[in-house]
Design an enzyme around this catalytic site. Structure first.
Site, PDB file in Angstrom:
ATOM      1  N   LYS A  41      81.415  17.567  40.628  1.00 49.15           N
ATOM      2  CA  LYS A  41      81.489  16.240  41.229  1.00 49.15           C
ATOM      3  C   LYS A  41      80.196  15.453  41.071  1.00 49.15           C
ATOM      4  O   LYS A  41      80.202  14.246  41.203  1.00 49.15           O
ATOM      5  CB  LYS A  41      81.836  16.342  42.720  1.00 49.15           C
ATOM      6  CG  LYS A  41      83.303  16.558  42.985  1.00 49.15           C
ATOM      7  CD  LYS A  41      83.608  16.327  44.446  1.00 49.15           C
ATOM      8  CE  LYS A  41      85.102  16.365  44.700  1.00 49.15           C
ATOM      9  NZ  LYS A  41      85.405  16.123  46.112  1.00 49.15           N
ATOM     10  N   ARG A  95      94.040  10.964  55.401  1.00 51.46           N
ATOM     11  CA  ARG A  95      93.895   9.520  55.544  1.00 51.46           C
ATOM     12  C   ARG A  95      95.184   8.809  55.219  1.00 51.46           C
ATOM     13  O   ARG A  95      95.516   7.802  55.812  1.00 51.46           O
ATOM     14  CB  ARG A  95      92.797   9.007  54.605  1.00 51.46           C
ATOM     15  CG  ARG A  95      91.411   9.459  54.973  1.00 51.46           C
ATOM     16  CD  ARG A  95      90.424   8.949  53.962  1.00 51.46           C
ATOM     17  NE  ARG A  95      90.786   9.436  52.644  1.00 51.46           N
ATOM     18  CZ  ARG A  95      89.954   9.992  51.778  1.00 51.46           C
ATOM     19  NH1 ARG A  95      88.702  10.103  52.075  1.00 51.46           N
ATOM     20  NH2 ARG A  95      90.372  10.416  50.613  1.00 51.46           N
ATOM     21  N   SER A 133      84.000   8.802  51.146  1.00 53.75           N
ATOM     22  CA  SER A 133      82.614   8.852  50.672  1.00 53.75           C
ATOM     23  C   SER A 133      82.453   8.198  49.314  1.00 53.75           C
ATOM     24  O   SER A 133      81.479   7.486  49.063  1.00 53.75           O
ATOM     25  CB  SER A 133      82.127  10.303  50.610  1.00 53.75           C
ATOM     26  OG  SER A 133      82.051  10.861  51.896  1.00 53.75           O
TER      27      SER A 133
END
Length: 164
Positions: A41, A95, A133
């Site tokens: 990542k 979410r 994020s």
């Protein structure tokens, strides 16, 4: 003692994360925040910085809730991390519906590896559902104001990291 594991990269920790952490403390006696070391990542913050931000943000939460909260870096399988810290519950935040599809697959794989570890999903508070994020970093990179998405100390660190 009921131990829960809330995993993620937390790059950086957001109000969405702290919302899930606060609510997860109602379910367990000890909450381990599993800070993933995910070299693929390419996080903006290094591992030590992410752990430090989590510890700073969770200190008052732990005091307020009476639940022990610790940050624990990990680079192995999530189920192995759960074993390492003694967690019987994995906490995941959702979410949107898109999150559920991915999480559903993860639960299936984790249960195939060890069906004694349960996964609990907590829906993000409606005011926090859009916070990710990745988006916070993108907004900050483009000189947008992210102060409503991250705690003040995290905002300062984010701006410093971006040279502002």
């Amino acid at each position: 003692m009921r131990i829960g594991l809330y995993p993620g990269t937390f790059d950086p920790i957001t109000y969405g994360h702290t919302d899930i952490i606060r609510r997860a403390t109602l379910l367990v006696d000890k909450l381990v925040i599993g800070v993933a070391i995910n070299r693929d990542k390419g996080p903006l913050f290094d591992l030590e910085e992410r752990v430090e931000m989590i510890e700073e943000e969770c200190a008052s939460l732990a005091k307020d809730t009476g639940t022990e909260i610790v940050a624990h870096p990990f680079e192995n399988l999530l189920i192995d991390c759960a074993h390492d810290v003694g967690a019987r519950v994995i906490v995941r935040g959702l979410r949107a519906v898109a999150d559920f599809e991915y999480e559903f697959q993860m639960v299936g794989m984790n249960r195939a590896l060890d069906d004694s570890v349960e996964t609990v999903f907590l829906m993000a508070d409606a005011r926090r559902q859009a916070i990710a994020s990745k988006l916070v970093k993108e907004i900050a990179r483009l000189n947008g104001d992210v102060s409503k998405f991250v705690p003040p100390a995290v905002n300062e660190k984010l701006l410093a990291k971006l040279g502002r």
